[in-house]
Design an enzyme around this catalytic site. Structure first.
Site, short mmCIF file in Angstrom:
data_model
loop_
_atom_site.label_atom_id
_atom_site.label_comp_id
_atom_site.label_asym_id
_atom_site.label_seq_id
_atom_site.Cartn_x
_atom_site.Cartn_y
_atom_site.Cartn_z
CG LEU A 1 -1.79 -1.26 1.38
CD1 LEU A 1 -2.59 -1.20 2.68
CD2 LEU A 1 -2.76 -1.41 0.20
CE LYS B 1 3.18 3.63 16.38
NZ LYS B 1 2.55 2.68 17.32
CG ASN C 1 1.79 -3.34 18.87
OD1 ASN C 1 2.60 -4.02 18.26
ND2 ASN C 1 1.42 -2.15 18.45
NE ARG D 1 4.56 -1.79 22.67
CZ ARG D 1 4.64 -2.08 21.39
NH1 ARG D 1 4.72 -3.35 21.01
NH2 ARG D 1 4.62 -1.14 20.47
C1 MV4 Z 1 3.05 -2.32 5.08
C2 MV4 Z 1 3.17 -1.12 4.33
C3 MV4 Z 1 2.57 -1.06 3.10
N1 MV4 Z 1 1.91 -2.15 2.61
N2 MV4 Z 1 2.37 -3.36 4.56
C4 MV4 Z 1 5.98 -1.09 8.60
C5 MV4 Z 1 6.16 -1.70 9.92
C6 MV4 Z 1 5.20 -2.79 10.07
N3 MV4 Z 1 4.44 -2.58 11.26
C7 MV4 Z 1 4.36 -2.77 8.86
N4 MV4 Z 1 4.84 -1.70 8.03
C8 MV4 Z 1 4.30 -1.44 6.83
N5 MV4 Z 1 3.59 -2.46 6.29
C9 MV4 Z 1 1.84 -3.26 3.35
N6 MV4 Z 1 1.19 -4.32 2.85
C10 MV4 Z 1 3.86 -0.05 4.91
C11 MV4 Z 1 4.45 -0.20 6.16
C12 MV4 Z 1 5.11 0.94 6.68
C13 MV4 Z 1 4.64 1.60 7.83
C14 MV4 Z 1 3.55 1.17 8.54
C15 MV4 Z 1 3.11 1.82 9.67
C16 MV4 Z 1 3.77 2.96 10.10
C17 MV4 Z 1 4.85 3.42 9.42
C18 MV4 Z 1 5.32 2.76 8.28
C19 MV4 Z 1 6.42 3.24 7.58
C20 MV4 Z 1 6.86 2.59 6.47
C21 MV4 Z 1 6.22 1.43 6.03
#
Ligand code: MV4
Length: 449
Positions: free
Chosen positions: A203, A237, A289, A291
């Site tokens: 995405l 964050k 999560n 926690r």
């Molecule tokens: C994704 C995504 C786009 N598409 N999955 C980053 C950490 C992990 N929690 C999942 N993450 C992501 N998964 C799909 N299919 C983009 C991210 C991502 C992201 C997600 C949440 C907060 C910040 C982020 C920063 C870069 C990429």
């Protein structure tokens, strides 16, 4: 209820837990490293035990030392806070085996959610929407290509033991798959000792929206609304808000009901957060999560519910003090994470805090273990304070936040306070139109000026 709780953490969250315990008549035991002799959590607790040298591996992650401290002090329960051992299923299990209550969900639930493929599979089976992707682990680059072909490029390769952004790679087209697959595999093997890889549709511009849940041992499952955590840099964050400027009440109710039902069916107990990517009006599960999270106060500010108190109650086998119908969302809350870092390069700036004057006033909360004369040690996370404000509307909240940031004095070390002051004047931020890439793009653009 517990008589005595060991707080297996440091900094602001150790204080946060201590405060909840005190208000419940529970005595507290602090543990600390040699570097934290003079830390605020040590000063406040009823008892304090030094468990090892400064490095986290030898202190806050030192399971035998923590268990010894728990045995010596005779606690009924251990609260792990966030980070450190909070999502370590083996630790939860060992604590439990010692007849001490781990304040958190069962070791099995922690383990299940720690495996990102199992978490995704569980979520899907329970009716939570997931990103289109591979069912289970990928055996080969060819199999990855076949999945990618069926859902369309770009795709994201992810390590099953990853999370928090480690062990991921975007693949734009088939010709890049073979190399990316072997890279993610070997990186995952090196980082987590597990080379299991899966893939999802990538995405491009989602928001990160997470739903807070709270479940007890009496079958009560509550959702406490969402937090928007899209403002981040390198998976850290920076600022969180609730409610999300991107959601309407209908979306909120829909995702809350889906999540509650799933959490109930799982038999989950404690506080938890279900993380989603949100794009074009749709939610896609990414992780859960198990926690209490850094940003829990924004939820507390809009619901008036003490999440740590409820977490401790649930762990003691008591029911949560609310019914879903009684939970109402009032106004808006924003949290700024204040780190001892250079506000542009984010290089940590440990050292002596020569002066400290936190802001105050109505609807202003500061969660921090700082004091004037305290020296921020170089060994741990650089978070030194959280400024959380509440307002009747998002705009009212922003006006108050602006004022509170102006008042905030931390002298002696550089902090990210100036970055926050700048961000909350930005038109995109003011309009609430930002996604998970916005901050990094903003910083890159302002660097080149
Ligand atoms: C994704 C995504 C786009 N598409 N999955 C980053 C950490 C992990 N929690 C999942 N993450 C992501 N998964 C799909 N299919 C983009 C991210 C991502 C992201 C997600 C949440 C907060 C910040 C982020 C920063 C870069 C990429």
């Amino acid at each position: 209820m517990f008589d005595k709780v060991l707080i297996a953490n440091r900094g602001e969250i150790a204080l946060r837990i201590h405060r909840a315990c005190r208000e419940m008549g529970i005595r507290t035991v602090a543990i600390h490293s040699q570097a934290d002799e003079l830390a605020m959590h040590v000063r406040l607790a009823d008892e304090a035990i030094c468990i090892g040298p400064p490095s986290a591996a030898q202190s806050y992650l030192n399971v035998p030392a923590i268990l010894s401290a728990a045995e010596i002090s005779g606690v009924d329960a251990i609260h792990p806070g966030y980070g450190f051992l909070s999502e370590n299923a083996n630790f939860a299990e060992i604590v439990t085996d010692h007849g001490i209550k781990f304040i958190g969900p069962s070791a099995d639930h922690i383990r299940l959610m720690g495996d990102k493929i199992a978490a995704r599979d569980t979520a899907q089976k329970l009716g939570i929407p997931v990103v289109p992707g591979s069912d289970g682990d990928l055996e080969s680059a060819e199999q990855a290509e076949a999945f990618a072909e069926s859902i369309g490029y770009p795709v994201l390769l992810k390590a099953a033991s990853g999370g928090g952004g480690r062990g991921m790679k975007v693949v734009e087209a088939q010709e890049d798959m073979a190399e990316a697959f072997s890279t993610v595999r070997s990186e995952a093997k090196a980082a987590f000792g597990d080379d299991t890889v899966y893939l999802e549709k990538y995405l491009g511009t989602p928001r990160h929206i997470e739903v807070q849940v709270l479940a007890d041992t009496h079958g009560n499952v509550l959702h406490l609304g969402e937090r928007d955590c899209s403002l981040q840099r390198r998976h850290q964050k920076v600022l969180e808000e609730a409610p999300s400027p991107a959601l309407n009440d209908q979306d909120r109710e829909r995702i809350g009901a889906i999540v509650s039902k799933a959490i109930g069916e799982m038999g989950y107990e404690g506080v938890g957060t279900v993380e989603f990517l949100y794009e074009n009006g749709e939610f896609y599960f990414i992780e859960m999560n198990t926690r209490i999270q850094v940003e829990h106060p924004v939820t507390e500010m809009i619901t008036g519910i003490d999440l740590v108190r409820q977490q401790i109650r649930v762990a003691a086998g008591l029911p949560v003090e609310y019914l879903q119908d009684e939970i109402t969302f009032s106004g808006h809350s924003i949290e700024c994470r204040i780190n001892a870092e250079d506000p542009r390069t984010f290089v940590p700036t440990p050292g002596l805090v020569t002066d400290y004057h936190p802001p105050g006033g109505l609807d202003v909360r500061v969660d921090s273990a700082l004091y004037a004369g305290y020296s921020v040690p170089p060994y741990y996370d650089s978070l030194i304070a959280k400024l959380i404000v509440h307002g009747k509307s998002r705009n009212g909240c922003l006006m108050r936040l602006r004022r509170a940031l102006e008042e905030f004095v931390v002298d002696g070390v550089s902090t990210t306070i100036p970055l926050h002051a700048e961000l909350i004047e930005n038109p995109d931020f003011l309009d609430g139109v930002y996604n998970i890439h916005w901050l990094e793009e903003y910083l890159a653009a302002s660097d080149s000026e």
